[in-house]
Design a protein around this motif. Sequence first.
Motif, PDB file in Angstrom:
ATOM      1  N   GLY A 334      64.479 -64.894  64.749  1.00 28.16           N
ATOM      2  CA  GLY A 334      63.998 -63.564  64.419  1.00 28.16           C
ATOM      3  C   GLY A 334      64.624 -63.032  63.157  1.00 28.16           C
ATOM      4  N   GLN A 335      64.285 -61.818  62.881  1.00 31.37           N
ATOM      5  CA  GLN A 335      64.770 -61.189  61.652  1.00 31.37           C
ATOM      6  C   GLN A 335      65.294 -59.814  62.012  1.00 31.37           C
ATOM      7  OE1 GLN A 335      61.690 -60.963  58.691  1.00 31.37           O
ATOM      8  NE2 GLN A 335      62.871 -59.611  57.386  1.00 31.37           N
ATOM      9  N   ASP A 336      66.497 -59.490  61.483  1.00 38.34           N
ATOM     10  CA  ASP A 336      67.057 -58.169  61.758  1.00 38.34           C
ATOM     11  C   ASP A 336      66.500 -57.169  60.757  1.00 38.34           C
ATOM     12  OD1 ASP A 336      68.544 -59.014  63.895  1.00 38.34           O
ATOM     13  OD2 ASP A 336      70.296 -59.525  62.686  1.00 38.34           O
ATOM     14  N   ILE A 337      65.857 -56.156  61.280  1.00 40.05           N
ATOM     15  CA  ILE A 337      65.295 -55.111  60.406  1.00 40.05           C
ATOM     16  C   ILE A 337      66.350 -54.004  60.291  1.00 40.05           C
ATOM     17  CG2 ILE A 337      63.394 -53.494  60.042  1.00 40.05           C
ATOM     18  CD1 ILE A 337      62.395 -56.357  60.174  1.00 40.05           C
ATOM     19  N   SER A 338      66.651 -53.614  59.063  1.00 45.39           N
ATOM     20  CA  SER A 338      67.658 -52.567  58.860  1.00 45.39           C
ATOM     21  C   SER A 338      66.978 -51.209  58.706  1.00 45.39           C
ATOM     22  CB  SER A 338      68.493 -52.862  57.618  1.00 45.39           C
ATOM     23  OG  SER A 338      69.236 -54.035  57.833  1.00 45.39           O
ATOM     24  N   PHE A 339      67.654 -50.210  59.242  1.00 47.41           N
ATOM     25  CA  PHE A 339      67.161 -48.826  59.114  1.00 47.41           C
ATOM     26  C   PHE A 339      68.243 -47.989  58.440  1.00 47.41           C
ATOM     27  CE2 PHE A 339      65.108 -50.817  62.732  1.00 47.41           C
ATOM     28  CZ  PHE A 339      63.780 -50.567  62.462  1.00 47.41           C
TER      29      PHE A 339
END
Lengths: 625, 173
Positions: A334-339
């Motif tokens: 998966g891919q970590d989405i940053s906020f």
Amino acid sequence: MTMRKGALYFLLVLVVITSAVLYFFRDKRIEAYLERSASDSNGGKVEIDNLHFSVFNLTFKFDRLQWTDPDDRWRNLFETGPVEFSIETTPLFWKKFIIHEMKVAGVMAGTKRVTDGYWPKAPEEPGLLDDVIESVEKEVRGLPVFNLDALKKKANLDSLLNVDQLQAVLSAKALRVDIDSTGGYWEQFLKTYDAKQKIADLESQAKAISVADAKDLNGFVNTLQKVKDLRASATALQNEITTTKKRADGDFSRLTGTVKNLDNLVKEDFEAAKKKIGLADFNFKDVGKMLFGNPFRDRFQGVMEYVDLGRKYLPTAQKLMAVNKVESPPRFKGQDISFPRTFAYPKFLIRDLHLSAAVGSAVSSNNFSEALHLTGEASGITTEPPVYGKPTTFDVEIFKPNSNAYAVRGVLDHTGEIPADTLRLSAANFRLGKIDLKQDKPYLPAQLDGQRGTVNAMVALRGDQLRASVELLVNQLNFIFADNAVNGDRITQAIRGVFSSVPDFRFSATAAGPTKDLKFRISSNLDEIFAQRVRGIVQENLQRAQQELRQRIDKEVAARRKEVETLLAAKQALVMNEVNKYEKTVQDQLTVIDAKKQEVEKKIEAEKKKGEVKLKKGLEKLLKP
Amino acid sequence: MFFLQFISKFIKVLRAGATPGQIAGGVMLGFMIGLMPFMTLQGVALWIVLFFLNVNLSAATFAIFASSFFAFLFDPLFHNLGFWVLTTPGLQSTWTSLYNMPVAPLSRFNNTVVMGSLLGGIVLALPVFLLARKGVISYRSGLEERIKKWKVVRWITGSKIATWYFKIRDIGE
């Protein structure tokens, strides 16, 4: 579905047991984890003694930290005394380790290790320090090398001057071989050259042509043709001999040029010998540079090592982005989405650090009375300066016992893409102590012992552009010579006398430019003092020694030069005389042939006129009525 | 003997709750646990729920292994689903708030596969539960007897290992 009541007890027991195990073994586990992580990062063993972690107020304490020098496994880069710090709770949820306040006492740099501090280290990329060291070494190699010993050794030039290795002597030897070879070639050529035979043939053919034997016009025309043919052969032979002469002339001119070049080689030999023996012309403006170049280099490199450490452990945004760059999401991970973060915490941060330390070479020999002691504060030490958004600052006082303190202030701003580091050091009326000048000449001091001094120094490094300066004033100074015995040599005494009478010492140095190509400027009041007091004595001796050296080289080369000149002249004369003789003989034959040609042409002209008269009379008879 | 009794009790716990609903509940929870990456906050929460609710743990264990085994095949699908959900503009404020909460990041909700598999697990939970319950009822209404007659089943149940298992299972009964 109902609740599994038994499970509650089971889970409770499990939690209690796990918590108890973690609680009682936490110190060892944390200590081992920190040691392993720090050792991996350092490339040398990092050891923590007696770590204690309090779960209830989140404080850490340990008695000692040893940080091995990755380049010397039996030496600590530094070690600490007791260390105490507390961490902030909230950032732990984001796996961020924020130390609010850290107290570090008894830091000592350069201590010896009792155990081997080896730890496998990853290969390092060349960094800022490598550029600076290379740049500084280049400057040091260019430091003036002034060797007054040569002035004393001048009487023994034979041992210092290897005559057989002089360029002029080597060239003269080679030239002699060349002259022998070239002369030999031409001698052999002339022996086998058939010009003599060709000239004899011309001569006999010219004699054989008799104008008197011709009786009529046809006879004269035939004789003229023979003369013309003979002249063409003579001209061809003349051209051949001229070409041969030009070749011989060219060869001997080249050899003559090489002989003349011996003068230039003598000059080069002289300059090289001056440098080798230490008799190079000396500018007294370089005294400060020569004396303090090495100590300045050492201290400058020391400062740059710390700046380099800052660059390494406090990476800029650019470096962080390169390290944390998401290439592409690994498959199935998966891919970590940053906020956007409301509260941005760096991974590691020490907000405030209180430090007391002892540094310097005296520490390793446990001579703490001579060591530099350090107290101060630092703030904003973080592995992610761009995230923290504030630069790392420090304000430290360094002092020796019974001396005023140095104030060292620095700002390491790595919050943007281009790192900008500034360090300032200032001290007034401090006890300087001894500075090792790393000189071993009897007429130059080995150490400077300054009672009191004032210094202002600054290093500013933005990206790879560096600007550094230092201004030093030393009062009540004493130059210490390695050999204290009074030397009878006049020059040495004079120079020592100048050093002894210097009332104070002012020194300034700057380094500026890109780290790969730093330019240094060093000056001191010693330059002026030397220029005034010693110039006459040293220059006089220097010139005398140089003159003697020049005479010695001239003498060695002159004999060989005369030899090759004589040989060349002899060979050249032999060859050129022979060729000139051929040239003259051909020319003589051409003159004879030309004379015969003219005679034949006159006879033909006379015969033509006779024929014309006869023709005219015949026509008149025919036309008479 | 204590060790054998302990194993016997553990087997009984595993076999407890043998109603179709309990078995289906175990399958459903096991399926959700197996579908998600292991170290997440919601994963731990599901384990605790599984442990506390009186569902069939054997069925749950089987479902965990089975779904873990096949879950990786669906990871690309979960990644796309999670990416879509996490990047939907209307949900950005929600995710940002969660991202800045102290505990929420431990759920790794901002990972595309974690988010996708969680949503997949939630959506499929009820169908899995219903299917599992129907399957148990069907099995018990006639299928069990037929399966017991299969040669391979008779061979397994007659083996030494199975005999030992039955002995340990029945200790104290």
